[in-house]
Design a protein around this motif. Structure first.
Motif, PDB file in Angstrom:
ATOM      1  N   ASN A  70      53.526  -8.779   0.918  1.00 28.73           N
ATOM      2  CA  ASN A  70      52.228  -8.162   0.699  1.00 28.73           C
ATOM      3  C   ASN A  70      51.772  -8.293  -0.756  1.00 28.73           C
ATOM      4  OD1 ASN A  70      50.142  -6.991   2.005  1.00 28.73           O
ATOM      5  ND2 ASN A  70      50.873  -4.900   1.810  1.00 28.73           N
TER       6      ASN A  70
ATOM      7  N   MET B 214      48.159 -10.978   6.223  1.00 30.75           N
ATOM      8  CA  MET B 214      48.474 -10.588   4.862  1.00 30.75           C
ATOM      9  C   MET B 214      47.945  -9.189   4.547  1.00 30.75           C
ATOM     10  SD  MET B 214      47.372 -12.801   1.582  1.00 30.75           S
ATOM     11  CE  MET B 214      45.629 -12.481   1.679  1.00 30.75           C
ATOM     12  N   LYS B 215      46.729  -8.912   5.014  1.00 27.02           N
ATOM     13  CA  LYS B 215      46.091  -7.651   4.655  1.00 27.02           C
ATOM     14  C   LYS B 215      46.535  -6.476   5.507  1.00 27.02           C
ATOM     15  CE  LYS B 215      43.410  -8.582   1.220  1.00 27.02           C
ATOM     16  NZ  LYS B 215      43.765  -8.018  -0.092  1.00 27.02           N
TER      17      LYS B 215
ATOM     18  N   ASP C 261      52.764  -5.735   7.763  1.00 28.50           N
ATOM     19  CA  ASP C 261      53.895  -5.865   6.865  1.00 28.50           C
ATOM     20  C   ASP C 261      54.438  -7.284   7.072  1.00 28.50           C
ATOM     21  OD1 ASP C 261      56.349  -5.975   5.742  1.00 28.50           O
ATOM     22  OD2 ASP C 261      57.158  -4.204   6.762  1.00 28.50           O
TER      23      ASP C 261
HETATM   24  C1  LIG Z   1      49.433  -4.388   2.316  1.00 28.97           C
HETATM   25  O1  LIG Z   1      48.375  -4.293   1.388  1.00 28.97           O
HETATM   26  C2  LIG Z   1      47.265  -3.541   1.821  1.00 28.97           C
HETATM   27  C3  LIG Z   1      46.201  -3.555   0.744  1.00 28.97           C
HETATM   28  O2  LIG Z   1      45.956  -4.836   0.310  1.00 28.97           O
HETATM   29  C4  LIG Z   1      47.676  -2.135   2.166  1.00 28.97           C
HETATM   30  O3  LIG Z   1      46.562  -1.397   2.662  1.00 28.97           O
HETATM   31  C5  LIG Z   1      48.768  -2.157   3.197  1.00 28.97           C
HETATM   32  O4  LIG Z   1      49.217  -0.839   3.430  1.00 28.97           O
HETATM   33  C6  LIG Z   1      49.931  -3.005   2.704  1.00 28.97           C
HETATM   34  N1  LIG Z   1      50.911  -3.086   3.745  1.00 28.97           N
HETATM   35  C7  LIG Z   1      52.184  -2.849   3.564  1.00 28.97           C
HETATM   36  C8  LIG Z   1      53.044  -2.921   4.761  1.00 28.97           C
HETATM   37  O5  LIG Z   1      52.659  -2.573   2.463  1.00 28.97           O
END
Ligand SMILES: *[C@@H]1O[C@H](CO)[C@@H](O)[C@H](O)[C@H]1NC(C)=O
Ligand SMILES: *[C@@H]1O[C@H](CO)[C@@H](O)[C@H](O)[C@H]1NC(C)=O
Ligand SMILES: *[C@@H]1O[C@H](CO)[C@@H](O)[C@H](O)[C@H]1NC(C)=O
Ligand SMILES: *[C@@H]1O[C@H](CO)[C@@H](O)[C@H](O)[C@H]1NC(C)=O
Length: 593
Positions: free
Chosen positions: A40, A191-192, A195
């Motif tokens: 991420n 990606m956004k 996980d």
């Molecule tokens: C990944 O990044 C987004 C924001 O860009 C966030 O909202 C999300 O919770 C993140 N997911 C994880 C699994 O960390």
């Protein structure tokens, strides 16, 4: 939303050749690394800031994502209820539905995490599992040009309904889709919103077909159990635990959920109101998978209505298997191209080599059954036929004759037509697998063998006319009237009939009968019904001259004056040509006419 989409298209067109050229370069770059995933925090290398095109696209994808999520209508399709669009959108959706066999516009408007009904037998809710004691699972999803929101909903439902402790990962394998939505947008969404440690994407550099794509996914998997899932599914609460519990108990069990039906039109999660009702897998001698009722002996021997039920075959899209057993038992036939046949191959192999195929009623997964497949396969090759011929030659021993009855092009020059099968024959030897007769006698004793214990079989042709008995492609899941059609030059499944020693005129599990009430009319039709619903008495007698006499009424099967696609009938026996029938083959005990 529709205007927004148009703007998007117009913009893209303006960029024109410039974009296409850059895309081609970018695609090449992407294909160099066959297998990628990212976390991420950092962008995947394909999106690195040095790649200006991709970097610019990121902003475009951001606005796409915003637009995509803004169009979702809260509550639509909730709890698996049927959903609809209205007005202009309905018309547009209808058009896409007709083209793609799936209501894609509707799918785009339904929440990816919509709720689904708990359709399990109430007894299932009482099973408590300590998830930490269960093995871990890798869920493998293969897709090719699947609508984006449908794939995303499949992934989302898996993530939402599987305990983190046991879901090792979701592995997506893209079999070189060329739909635009499945390129950058898919990656951006993953990606956004997911996980990316847990949801991984593998892109195949070129179309490899379902079987090799599955193998690719399996090789990348690290969970103790592999769970294969089609890309157009939604799983319900606790779908995974029962599969894992069973495999933990029996290492060589290959386990399937009950597959529920999701409407391709309204995305309704259909389910039979009797939660204990489901079917298992069978097959036809022409090499297709079919659904059949649970076998008698399974019902009799069953401890409870939520105990696993054995299934002679599997549909292929949804099953769980111990990962090391998957490799030990021969994974897939890597020489099978495209799609088709791999499910029967695996079914026969599992059973003949000592494993078992089972349905666990407490695991349920919804699946969108499309009534046609809108995508072409490479070179339009008949991969289903060729793959089936491969499995027939490896696993079916002398019973291959029944497949060849339908597909005589696979009788000779087989290596040229189906490729080398030595590896698979050796695998069978090495694993010490049993024969197909053993499989039929022990695993699928109900299976009707069209040339065993019969007087005659094959096409049934009217004397001196090119007209044959034919099921006219009628739905064989319910009673239908028997018809006639022009005889095909080869034996099509619709024209295969047997006259059994027991006096049944039958095709597979369907028998020809005459209703006594109908006999009052001059031309009583012949009904095709489930053979089990017929009594034990002799129904039909073949005379030396070729009359098919209905035993209890003394009437003769008659096709006088019939044209193709009409129904055959019975009439008082007389010396008209339409009452003389010729079977394609006669058993040795009867002299061929
Ligand atoms: C990944 O990044 C987004 C924001 O860009 C966030 O909202 C999300 O919770 C993140 N997911 C994880 C699994 O960390
Ligand atoms: C579930 O278990 C509880 C307690 O053991 C029992 O009272 C209940 O009847 C069970 N429910 C079903 C559907 O069997
Ligand atoms: C899978 O099978 C292997 C060997 O066949 C066995 O050692 C392992 O315990 C099995 N895993 C599970 C989760 O049952
Ligand atoms: C799914 O359900 C619909 C509506 O009941 C039915 O028409 C269709 O045949 C079903 N498909 C399957 C594969 O069960």
């Amino acid at each position: 939303m529709i205007i927004g989409r148009r703007k998007f298209i117009v913009k893209a067109t303006i960029c024109g050749i410039y974009v296409i050229a850059l895309l081609l370069i970018a695609k090449r770059v992407m294909r160099i690394s066959d297998n990628f995933s990212w976390n991420n925090q950092s962008l995947p290398s394909q999106y690195s800031k040095t790649n200006t095109l991709r970097y610019t696209n990121l902003e475009r994808y951001s606005s796409w994502l915003e637009e995509y999520e803004a169009q979702i209508i809260p509550g639509l399709g909730e709890n698996g209820r049927p959903a609809n669009l209205y007005g202009k959108e309905k018309l547009e959706a209808q058009k896409v539905l007709e083209e793609k066999a799936l209501n894609i516009l509707l799918s785009d408007r339904i929440s990816l995490s919509r709720s689904l009904p708990d359709v399990r037998d109430p007894l299932c809710r009482n099973i408590t599992v300590g998830v930490t004691s269960l093995p871990t699972a890798s869920v493998i999803i293969i897709f090719y040009n699947e609508p984006l929101s449908v794939v995303l909903r499949t992934i989302t439902s898996v993530l939402n309904n599987s305990p983190k402790e046991i879901l090792q990962e979701v592995i997506l394998v893209d079999d070189a889709s060329d739909e635009d939505d499945l390129q950058g947008k898919l990656e951006f969404y993953l990606m956004k919103r997911f996980d990316t440690e847990r949801v991984k994407l593998i892109r195949l550099p070129e179309r490899r077909g379902l079987i090799r794509a599955r193998l690719k996914g399996a090789k990348a998997a690290s969970g103790e159990v592999l769970v294969f899932l089609d890309a157009h599914c939604e799983v319900i609460v606790q779908w995974l635990e029962p599969l894992l519990m069973r495999i933990q108990k029996k290492t060589d069990a290959v386990v399937m959920p009950i597959i529920d039906n999701i409407s391709e039109e309204t995305l309704e999660y259909y389910h039979d109101n009797r939660p204990e009702f489901f079917q298992v897998g069978g097959f036809t001698w022409s090499g297709d998978f079919t659904w059949i009722d649970i076998q008698e002996k399974e019902i009799v021997g069953r401890k409870s209505k939520i105990a696993p039920v054995r299934s002679p075959t599997m549909a292929g899209g949804l099953f769980a298997i111990n990962r090391s057993y998957f490799w030990k038992i021969g994974s897939y036939d890597e020489k099978m191209d495209g799609w088709g046949g791999e499910n029967l191959e695996m079914s026969f192999r599992i059973w003949q080599c000592g494993g078992s195929l089972e349905v666990t009623p407490c695991s349920r997964v919804g699946h969108i059954f499309r009534n046609f497949h809108p995508y072409k396969f490479p070179n339009d090759k008949d991969t289903h036929g060729i793959n089936t011929a491969r499995l027939v030659y490896v696993w079916m021993d002398e019973y291959k004759r029944l497949f060849l009855l339908h597909r005589d092009e696979f009788k000779d020059d087989i290596e040229e037509k189906i490729g080398d099968i030595t590896d698979r024959v050796e695998l069978r030897k090495k694993l010490g697998c049993k024969g197909f007769r053993w499989y039929l006698e022990n695993i699928y004793p109900e299976k009707f063998v069209p040339d065993e214990n019969v007087i005659a079989y094959g096409k049934v042709k009217m004397k001196e006319r090119n007209i044959c008995l034919d099921n006219l492609q009628r739905d064989e899941d319910k009673p239908y009237d028997l018809g006639v059609y022009g005889c095909h030059s080869r034996l099509y499944p619709s024209q295969l009939f047997s006259l059994s020693n027991a006096g049944e005129l039958r095709r597979d599990e369907i028998c020809a009968v005459v209703n006594l009430e109908d006999v009052m009319s001059r031309r009583a039709k012949v009904k095709m019904i489930d053979c089990r619903e017929r009594g034990d008495e002799k129904e039909w007698i073949l005379t030396d001259s070729g009359n098919l006499v209905h035993a209890s009424t003394g009437l003769c099967l008659d096709g006088t004056g019939l044209t193709p696609k009409t129904d055959v009938y019975v009439a008082p026996c007389s010396n008209v040509l339409g009452q003389f029938w010729q079977f394609e083959f006669y058993s040795d005990s009867v002299t061929p006419r």
